[in-house]
Design a protein around this motif. Structure first.
Motif, PDB file in Angstrom:
ATOM      1  N   LYS A  71      50.777  50.729  16.095  1.00 44.77           N
ATOM      2  CA  LYS A  71      50.318  51.059  17.385  1.00 44.77           C
ATOM      3  C   LYS A  71      49.913  49.873  18.272  1.00 44.77           C
ATOM      4  O   LYS A  71      49.763  49.878  19.769  1.00 44.77           O
ATOM      5  N   ILE A  72      49.882  48.760  17.595  1.00 46.30           N
ATOM      6  CA  ILE A  72      49.693  47.357  18.393  1.00 46.30           C
ATOM      7  C   ILE A  72      50.614  46.595  18.437  1.00 46.30           C
ATOM      8  O   ILE A  72      51.571  46.206  17.569  1.00 46.30           O
ATOM      9  N   PRO A  73      51.071  46.391  20.050  1.00 40.36           N
ATOM     10  CA  PRO A  73      52.298  45.659  20.210  1.00 40.36           C
ATOM     11  C   PRO A  73      51.945  44.167  20.012  1.00 40.36           C
ATOM     12  O   PRO A  73      50.852  43.573  20.047  1.00 40.36           O
TER      13      PRO A  73
ATOM     14  N   ASP B  80      54.932  38.713  21.156  1.00 38.34           N
ATOM     15  CA  ASP B  80      55.184  39.257  22.577  1.00 38.34           C
ATOM     16  C   ASP B  80      53.510  39.435  23.163  1.00 38.34           C
ATOM     17  O   ASP B  80      52.980  40.511  22.999  1.00 38.34           O
ATOM     18  N   SER B  81      53.356  38.348  23.686  1.00 39.50           N
ATOM     19  CA  SER B  81      52.011  38.182  24.697  1.00 39.50           C
ATOM     20  C   SER B  81      51.860  39.220  25.463  1.00 39.50           C
ATOM     21  O   SER B  81      50.902  39.701  25.891  1.00 39.50           O
ATOM     22  N   ALA B  82      52.988  39.382  26.345  1.00 38.35           N
ATOM     23  CA  ALA B  82      52.816  40.388  27.514  1.00 38.35           C
ATOM     24  C   ALA B  82      52.501  41.919  26.835  1.00 38.35           C
ATOM     25  O   ALA B  82      51.935  42.500  27.597  1.00 38.35           O
ATOM     26  N   GLY B  83      53.331  42.379  25.828  1.00 35.94           N
ATOM     27  CA  GLY B  83      52.920  43.682  25.252  1.00 35.94           C
ATOM     28  C   GLY B  83      51.553  43.815  24.683  1.00 35.94           C
ATOM     29  O   GLY B  83      50.956  44.848  24.882  1.00 35.94           O
ATOM     30  N   TYR B  84      51.021  42.721  24.165  1.00 38.06           N
ATOM     31  CA  TYR B  84      49.843  42.768  23.633  1.00 38.06           C
ATOM     32  C   TYR B  84      48.766  42.810  24.767  1.00 38.06           C
ATOM     33  O   TYR B  84      47.838  43.696  24.803  1.00 38.06           O
TER      34      TYR B  84
ATOM     35  N   ARG C 132      45.524  29.953  19.082  1.00 42.03           N
ATOM     36  CA  ARG C 132      44.824  30.258  17.869  1.00 42.03           C
ATOM     37  C   ARG C 132      43.815  31.477  18.147  1.00 42.03           C
ATOM     38  O   ARG C 132      43.635  32.493  17.432  1.00 42.03           O
ATOM     39  N   ASP C 133      43.157  31.465  19.523  1.00 36.79           N
ATOM     40  CA  ASP C 133      42.461  32.201  19.760  1.00 36.79           C
ATOM     41  C   ASP C 133      42.905  33.758  19.830  1.00 36.79           C
ATOM     42  O   ASP C 133      42.614  34.618  19.454  1.00 36.79           O
ATOM     43  N   GLY C 134      44.149  33.592  20.699  1.00 38.48           N
ATOM     44  CA  GLY C 134      44.852  34.909  21.072  1.00 38.48           C
ATOM     45  C   GLY C 134      45.346  35.313  19.901  1.00 38.48           C
ATOM     46  O   GLY C 134      45.331  36.874  19.596  1.00 38.48           O
ATOM     47  N   PHE C 135      45.828  34.729  19.117  1.00 34.34           N
ATOM     48  CA  PHE C 135      46.583  35.296  17.806  1.00 34.34           C
ATOM     49  C   PHE C 135      45.582  35.572  16.854  1.00 34.34           C
ATOM     50  O   PHE C 135      45.609  36.613  16.165  1.00 34.34           O
ATOM     51  N   GLY C 136      44.556  35.023  16.931  1.00 35.62           N
ATOM     52  CA  GLY C 136      43.356  35.618  16.099  1.00 35.62           C
ATOM     53  C   GLY C 136      43.006  36.937  16.434  1.00 35.62           C
ATOM     54  O   GLY C 136      42.669  37.772  15.404  1.00 35.62           O
ATOM     55  N   GLN C 137      42.750  37.163  17.710  1.00 29.84           N
ATOM     56  CA  GLN C 137      42.608  38.748  18.146  1.00 29.84           C
ATOM     57  C   GLN C 137      43.331  39.598  17.884  1.00 29.84           C
ATOM     58  O   GLN C 137      43.233  40.776  17.469  1.00 29.84           O
ATOM     59  N   PHE C 138      44.714  39.213  17.877  1.00 28.09           N
ATOM     60  CA  PHE C 138      45.992  40.124  17.678  1.00 28.09           C
ATOM     61  C   PHE C 138      45.866  40.549  16.199  1.00 28.09           C
ATOM     62  O   PHE C 138      46.033  41.550  15.790  1.00 28.09           O
ATOM     63  N   SER C 139      45.847  39.284  15.209  1.00 24.71           N
ATOM     64  CA  SER C 139      45.693  39.696  13.767  1.00 24.71           C
ATOM     65  C   SER C 139      44.615  40.346  13.519  1.00 24.71           C
ATOM     66  O   SER C 139      44.408  41.296  12.320  1.00 24.71           O
ATOM     67  N   TYR C 140      43.282  40.246  14.391  1.00 21.30           N
ATOM     68  CA  TYR C 140      41.961  40.733  13.786  1.00 21.30           C
ATOM     69  C   TYR C 140      42.281  42.379  14.145  1.00 21.30           C
ATOM     70  O   TYR C 140      41.928  43.208  13.008  1.00 21.30           O
ATOM     71  N   ASP C 141      42.822  42.765  15.142  1.00 21.84           N
ATOM     72  CA  ASP C 141      43.232  44.274  15.265  1.00 21.84           C
ATOM     73  C   ASP C 141      44.217  44.789  14.218  1.00 21.84           C
ATOM     74  O   ASP C 141      43.765  45.797  13.797  1.00 21.84           O
ATOM     75  N   ASN C 142      45.092  44.231  13.792  1.00 17.73           N
ATOM     76  CA  ASN C 142      45.869  44.461  12.741  1.00 17.73           C
ATOM     77  C   ASN C 142      45.154  44.646  11.337  1.00 17.73           C
ATOM     78  O   ASN C 142      45.558  45.491  10.515  1.00 17.73           O
ATOM     79  N   PHE C 143      44.252  43.774  10.931  1.00 21.52           N
ATOM     80  CA  PHE C 143      43.230  43.989   9.975  1.00 21.52           C
ATOM     81  C   PHE C 143      42.753  45.521   9.832  1.00 21.52           C
ATOM     82  O   PHE C 143      42.788  46.170   8.955  1.00 21.52           O
ATOM     83  N   PHE C 144      42.180  45.701  10.840  1.00 21.35           N
ATOM     84  CA  PHE C 144      41.497  47.121  10.969  1.00 21.35           C
ATOM     85  C   PHE C 144      42.856  48.257  11.030  1.00 21.35           C
ATOM     86  O   PHE C 144      42.273  49.619  10.339  1.00 21.35           O
TER      87      PHE C 144
END
Length: 606
Positions: free
Chosen positions: A114-116, A160-164, A177-189
């Motif tokens: 569900k996470i773009p 896809d930064s716009a989608g996220y 790195r900070d932005g990708f860290g947030q995206f990957s963090y959500d994927n862990f959960f």
């Protein structure tokens, strides 16, 4: 691994050590953070011999830039999780690591998300793999990257930064790195919530966003059965550190020579089975070097290191023919010797066992010891001697029988002066001749309770007594002092024949570079004294080899109360500032007698 572009570098005593090492619970690894050194969630990894590493994603050749197109080709090609599970079983692996959310493979997520932000499939490939592996008693571990630097590799933007950003309701740049860290963090959960049967996460390095948001603590709280493995760095909060294959050792298959993390820390070696090419399928079909691959698997087992073997799955999941052929070969090859590689620990370390490494007449190999039964041991001869005789240190074990594990043939053997000799040998296996050794425990070992150990220099928290407490969770540290002395006071005069030393395995065992060298004993002298004041000339002096595993110093037969080991030099040069003059000893002991041969010169069927 490769995604960040970085280059990763008697019998009673044996049983006591085994229990201390394996049965102690709720112990903590000391470092910049605290985490469980041993925990029930690690049981399946500690019981494992190997895993299958699967690099497979959107950029698997022929590369796809369309997520839906890649998924369609995967399905049309006949992808099935059962194939991967079967191939893992042929390799005798106990777990699989799926590296699809990988920076060099398009950051694809093989599950409905569900996470773009990057490719996500409609078909639940991950869920299917977890279920198929579980049905066969295997675990699936998911690889997770922290690194966005390859976001536009090949001229295509994979993130896809716009989608996220729309999903989060704020602007987030996934290429940072900070932005990708947030995206990957959500994927862990998302993964944790969806897949309770997942074995854990294999994490390629680290991300500051994860750390600041206490990701690992939350994983352990949310999914206490999940393990955490980390690439490159020995991060204390992780259950296991994985080290990418290194080269430069001699022999080349002896990967553990390059390890730098001491047991009983869980360690893993990941290496490619294809002799050339990328970690993922690039359209080629390289051969598999059987000697190198089997050598790595076996020497890792002989050092209690898990072997993570990487193969390059094609788009439909199948392996190129050379790798598939190797898997078929390995299945038949490993079956008759499997008892010597599974349910065992490396011999010569904290678990006891015969001495591994370089033996006589050019021979080299490792030993393994039964995890539940230290009197069941194995000698793995990977490089045979040039003669029909094999000799290795017995480490105080009284040998009752030796057989060729593949053939069952009894082997003539004898023991003298601390050495086990196998004779009349021939017909060496091209990859691993395995001898099964039965023993009647250890003999002639003076228990640590029988002497007091002191030193003239010790680092805070690491006194000399830690090298004689029967625990490999403690060690003596010389505080960078050389020469340095260890003094053994036996309380009363006793016969002494040799010193045994297990140095801490927290450095490589050869000079890998100017800053990565061995922190082991080089020059030494041994003295004896009746009163602890008058020592006279050394009774033995020399040089110990820089080698992993137990080291022995044989002494002229003597009866004495006091023994002094003076270390005059270590191997690390001044260019290695972290290890120069550093000496750490896990355990040291004195031997009063060598085991006697039960049946000199004859096969023993006893």
């Amino acid at each position: 691994m490769t995604n960040t572009g970085t280059n990763r570098g008697g019998g009673a005593l044996a049983r006591i050590l085994l229990v201390l090492a394996l049965a102690l619970g709720a112990l903590s690894f000391q470092g910049p953070a605290r985490a469980d050194l041993q925990n029930p969630r690690q049981d399946f990894l500690r019981a494992s011999t190997s895993g299958l590493f699967l690099h497979w994603g959107e950029r698997t050749a022929p590369a796809h830039t369309s997520c839906s197109g890649w998924e369609a080709d995967v399905t049309r090609g006949g992808w099935t999780p059962d194939y991967w599970v079967r191939e893992a079983q042929k390799l005798h692996a106990q777990y699989l690591v799926l590296a699809t959310f990988h920076s060099r493979l398009g950051y694809a997520r093989p599950w409905p998300s569900k996470i773009p932000g990057s490719c996500s499939t409609e078909r639940d490939f991950l869920g299917e793999l977890i279920a198929a592996a579980k049905a066969k008693g295997l675990k699936t571990i998911l690889y997770m990257t922290d690194d966005p630097q390859w976001h536009n590799e090949g001229g295509h933007e994979w993130l896809d930064s716009a989608g996220y950003s729309s999903y989060k309701g704020s602007s987030v740049d996934l290429t940072t790195r900070d932005g990708f860290g947030q995206f990957s963090y959500d994927n862990f959960f998302e993964v944790m919530d969806r897949y309770p049967d997942l074995g854990g996460f294999w994490i390629d390095n680290d991300n500051a966003y994860w750390e600041s948001h206490h990701l690992y603590t939350q994983i352990q709280q949310r999914r206490p059965s999940f393990t955490l493995s980390n690439n490159n760095e020995d991060t204390p909060v992780m259950d296991m550190i994985s080290n990418e294959q290194k080269t430069g050792m001699s022999p080349a298959y002896d990967y553990p020579q390059a390890l730098y993390t001491a047991q009983p820390r869980l360690t893993e070696a990941d290496f490619k089975l294809p002799s050339t090419g990328a970690w993922w399928y690039d359209g080629s079909n390289p051969s598999v070097d059987k000697r190198l691959t089997l050598g790595r698997l076996i020497t890792n087992a002989g050092s209690s290191v898990k072997a993570l073997m990487a193969e390059t799955a094609q788009v439909n999941g199948e392996f190129p023919s050379n790798q598939a052929s190797f898997n078929d070969f390995a299945d038949g090859y490993l079956n008759p010797i499997w008892e010597s590689l599974h349910g065992v620990e490396g011999g010569g370390y904290l678990y006891g066992g015969l001495k591994p490494g370089f033996w006589n007449d050019g021979a080299h190999g490792v030993t393994t010891v039964g995890r539940a039964d230290p009197d069941r041991q194995y000698i793995h001869v990977l490089t045979p001697p040039s003669t029909s005789t094999l000799q290795l240190r017995d480490n105080g074990y009284r040998v009752t029988g030796v057989t060729n594990l593949r053939t069952g043939a009894a082997i003539a053997h004898s023991q003298s002066g601390g050495t086990l000799t196998l004779s009349g040998l021939g017909g060496w296996d091209p990859y691993d001749t395995v001898f099964k050794v039965t023993t009647a425990g250890r003999t002639g070992i003076i228990p640590a309770s029988g002497y007091t150990l002191t030193a003239d220099a010790s680092a805070s928290g690491h006194p000399a007594s830690a090298a004689a407490d029967g625990r490999y969770l403690t060690y003596w540290d010389n505080a960078g002092t050389l020469p340095v002395r260890l003094d053994y006071d036996l309380g009363t005069a006793r016969k002494v024949r040799y010193l045994g030393v297990n140095q801490r395995e927290d450095s490589v065992s050869y000079a890998r570079s100017d800053t990565e060298q061995s922190a082991r004993i080089k020059g030494y002298k041994v003295y004896v004294s009746a009163d602890g004041s008058h020592w006279g000339s050394p009774v033995k002096s020399g040089t110990l080899p820089s080698a992993r595993g137990v080291a022995f110093i044989d002494l002229p037969a003597t009866t004495t109360r006091h023994v002094r080991l003076e270390v005059t030099s270590t191997y690390a040069a001044a260019s290695d500032t972290a290890r120069y003059k550093r000496l750490r000893i896990d355990e040291s002991w004195l031997g009063s007698a060598y085991p006697a041969s039960i049946a000199p010169g004859r096969p023993d069927r006893g």
